[in-house]
Enzyme design. Structure first.
Site, PDB file in Angstrom:
ATOM      1  N   HIS A 173     -27.688  26.509  -0.112  1.00  0.00           N
ATOM      2  CA  HIS A 173     -27.540  27.930   0.221  1.00  0.00           C
ATOM      3  C   HIS A 173     -28.573  28.709  -0.585  1.00  0.00           C
ATOM      4  O   HIS A 173     -28.613  28.629  -1.816  1.00  0.00           O
ATOM      5  CB  HIS A 173     -26.105  28.391  -0.051  1.00  0.00           C
ATOM      6  CG  HIS A 173     -25.142  27.768   0.925  1.00  0.00           C
ATOM      7  ND1 HIS A 173     -23.887  27.335   0.577  1.00  0.00           N
ATOM      8  CD2 HIS A 173     -25.303  27.495   2.250  1.00  0.00           C
ATOM      9  CE1 HIS A 173     -23.301  26.831   1.665  1.00  0.00           C
ATOM     10  NE2 HIS A 173     -24.134  26.917   2.677  1.00  0.00           N
ATOM     11  N   GLU A 176     -28.263  30.833  -3.926  1.00  0.00           N
ATOM     12  CA  GLU A 176     -27.584  30.266  -5.093  1.00  0.00           C
ATOM     13  C   GLU A 176     -28.609  29.742  -6.104  1.00  0.00           C
ATOM     14  O   GLU A 176     -28.716  28.548  -6.371  1.00  0.00           O
ATOM     15  CB  GLU A 176     -26.605  29.178  -4.605  1.00  0.00           C
ATOM     16  CG  GLU A 176     -25.553  29.778  -3.674  1.00  0.00           C
ATOM     17  CD  GLU A 176     -24.715  28.762  -2.901  1.00  0.00           C
ATOM     18  OE1 GLU A 176     -24.837  27.549  -3.159  1.00  0.00           O
ATOM     19  OE2 GLU A 176     -23.933  29.197  -2.027  1.00  0.00           O
ATOM     20  N   ARG A 231     -28.490  33.349   2.929  1.00  0.00           N
ATOM     21  CA  ARG A 231     -27.767  32.098   2.670  1.00  0.00           C
ATOM     22  C   ARG A 231     -28.297  30.898   3.461  1.00  0.00           C
ATOM     23  O   ARG A 231     -28.395  29.793   2.948  1.00  0.00           O
ATOM     24  CB  ARG A 231     -26.289  32.324   3.044  1.00  0.00           C
ATOM     25  CG  ARG A 231     -25.428  31.074   3.139  1.00  0.00           C
ATOM     26  CD  ARG A 231     -24.015  31.476   3.565  1.00  0.00           C
ATOM     27  NE  ARG A 231     -23.176  30.355   3.955  1.00  0.00           N
ATOM     28  CZ  ARG A 231     -22.262  29.789   3.160  1.00  0.00           C
ATOM     29  NH1 ARG A 231     -22.134  30.189   1.913  1.00  0.00           N
ATOM     30  NH2 ARG A 231     -21.499  28.816   3.598  1.00  0.00           N
ATOM     31  N   HIS A 304     -23.457  24.108  -5.796  1.00  0.00           N
ATOM     32  CA  HIS A 304     -23.416  25.459  -5.214  1.00  0.00           C
ATOM     33  C   HIS A 304     -23.029  26.468  -6.290  1.00  0.00           C
ATOM     34  O   HIS A 304     -22.631  26.123  -7.390  1.00  0.00           O
ATOM     35  CB  HIS A 304     -22.345  25.530  -4.112  1.00  0.00           C
ATOM     36  CG  HIS A 304     -22.657  24.726  -2.889  1.00  0.00           C
ATOM     37  ND1 HIS A 304     -22.943  25.302  -1.678  1.00  0.00           N
ATOM     38  CD2 HIS A 304     -22.715  23.389  -2.683  1.00  0.00           C
ATOM     39  CE1 HIS A 304     -23.168  24.366  -0.778  1.00  0.00           C
ATOM     40  NE2 HIS A 304     -23.033  23.186  -1.365  1.00  0.00           N
ATOM     41  N   GLU A 380     -19.069  24.432  -7.624  1.00  0.00           N
ATOM     42  CA  GLU A 380     -19.375  25.855  -7.487  1.00  0.00           C
ATOM     43  C   GLU A 380     -19.543  26.384  -8.906  1.00  0.00           C
ATOM     44  O   GLU A 380     -18.572  26.464  -9.660  1.00  0.00           O
ATOM     45  CB  GLU A 380     -18.242  26.614  -6.769  1.00  0.00           C
ATOM     46  CG  GLU A 380     -17.981  26.168  -5.331  1.00  0.00           C
ATOM     47  CD  GLU A 380     -18.956  26.765  -4.326  1.00  0.00           C
ATOM     48  OE1 GLU A 380     -19.805  27.595  -4.723  1.00  0.00           O
ATOM     49  OE2 GLU A 380     -18.864  26.389  -3.134  1.00  0.00           O
TER      50      GLU A 380
HETATM   51 ZN   LIG Z   1     -23.090  27.376  -1.349  1.00  0.00          ZN
END
Ligand SMILES: [Zn+2]
Length: 414
Positions: A173, A176, A231, A304, A380
């Site tokens: 993404h 990020e 994104r 992420h 994340e």
């Molecule tokens: Zn992501």
């Protein structure tokens, strides 16, 4: 939303420099980040909100984090049950990310600032050049716009390609940014500590590492030239003016299941027309298949941000668990504790659908089932929404160091 994207779109076709130019980028000054609570069964409302806001930051959740223009705040508040400001001025937060720094030969100072795409490639090449006997640059294929997905392979005493694979992907993404810095830090630690740290030597001797810090280069460049909060990739859709597939909703496993991705090309989680129809995704799944068929995959990590989670399969079904769910949980608990021990940063862990939200065509479901990886995790990284994707530069080192402790724990246990 529409007006911003349209102007960004027009600007994007004119140039592809990695250096942001004044007047070309989306200006987020005065925009707010809000966390909004939706009533139950509010799918239509979600679409209305998507149309109104500049970006949905965490598509899929019940509480949505959104970035909204000052003029649309009142309309947004009228749609939702509750809203809370998580960032008063997104434009001001972007400035806290810090300036790009001139590139210098790899050193710890790399991890004190964010960098243009070309410098990321140079960092990998320079790092590899210092360790030619146990590393190599590899490429996985090309992006929509022809950029090469570039990674670094790292091996130990057994020789190149002799051990089970650890695959690490970053920055799928585009917005990020902390994730490419963090995956580069893993490569940096594995190579620079190999000769001096017995723990690192043991894990490098145990696995072949394949680390690709930026698997969505077109999107990443676009975040630096046009829209910091972009994104997806930069693939067009026939008959539609909206751009981009979500590469992490495009994997050819359970892609067709509903509820974990969008069929609307304008959505942040647009799944594409067919499974694996994003060239970046084809490159990634080919890597997984090749390594599955050679030495096998012991561990897959998809890095992420944001939210501070460690997640494992499955995304497409909230009731299913992998056969070795208990082992997935044990490794995640130890990584969670290792991160907390470094900095106190609190991570939430669990199977992804039941812990965060449903995802279909996502990487870890594919690597678990089709890739036959022993372990598959999504990280994340920081934070929990205050800065979101635009984590200030002074949080890069604390983030990469705590995350390294977490993954080192996993490398030992896997
Ligand atoms: Zn992501």
């Amino acid at each position: 939303m529409k007006s911003i994207l349209t102007s960004a779109l027009l600007a994007s076709t004119a140039f592809s420099s990695v250096v942001p130019r004044a007047g070309q980028k989306v200006d987020y000054d005065g925009f707010k980040a809000l966390r909004v609570t939706l009533p139950e069964g509010s799918e239509n409302l979600k679409t209305q909100i998507e149309d109104l806001v500049a970006h949905v930051l965490n598509p899929g959740k019940k509480e949505l984090d959104v970035v909204v223009a000052p003029k649309d705040i009142a309309a947004l508040k009228a749609l939702v049950i509750e809203s809370k400001v998580i960032n008063e001025d997104v434009g001001a937060a972007l400035k806290e990310e810090g300036e790009f720094k001139a590139y210098a030969v790899p050193s710890e100072s790399w991890f004190t600032a964010y960098h243009p795409y070309a410098d990321h490639l140079q960092f990998l090449r320079d790092l590899q050049a210092g360790y030619t006997s146990n590393s190599a640059i590899f490429t996985l294929g090309n992006s929509v716009q022809g950029r090469t997905l570039t990674g670094i392979q790292i091996w130990g005493a057994g020789g190149r390609g002799s051990r089970p694979a650890v695959i690490i992907h970053g920055n799928v993404h585009a917005r990020e940014w902390i994730t490419s810095m963090t995956t580069e830090y893993f490569a940096w630690q594995l190579l620079t500590k190999y000769a001096s740290d017995a723990n690192v030597k043991a894990i490098v001797d145990k696995f072949d590492f394949y680390i690709t810090p930026i698997v969505n280069p077109d999107g990443f460049v676009y975040t630096q030239t046009n829209d910091r909060l972009w994104r997806k990739n930069r693939q067009t859709v026939s008959g539609n003016t909206c751009v981009g597939r979500d590469i992490n909703r495009n994997w050819p496993y359970k892609w067709e299941v509903t509820g974990g991705a969008s069929t609307n090309p304008c959505s942040e989680t647009y799944k594409g027309v067919a499974p694996g129809d994003a060239p970046e995704n084809r490159a990634l799944s080919a890597q997984v298949n090749t390594l599955r068929d050679s030495r096998g995959i012991r561990l897959y990590l998809d890095i992420h941000s944001y939210g501070q989670y460690i997640l494992w399969p499955y995304g497409y079904n909230c009731n299913l668990r992998p056969e070795n769910n208990a082992q997935h949980q044990t490794l995640a608990q130890r990584a969670q504790a290792a991160i907390r021990a470094v900095s106190g940063t609190a991570y939430t862990i669990g199977p992804s659908c039941s812990t965060l939200y449903a995802t279909t065509g996502s990487s870890t479901d594919y690597t678990d089932v089709t890739g036959n990886a022993t372990y598959s995790y999504t990280y994340e990284l920081r934070d929990t929404g205050t800065y979101g994707f635009t984590l200030p530069a002074n949080q890069i080192q604390p983030t990469v160091r705590e995350t390294w402790a977490g993954v080192l724990s996993m490398f030992k246990d896997a």
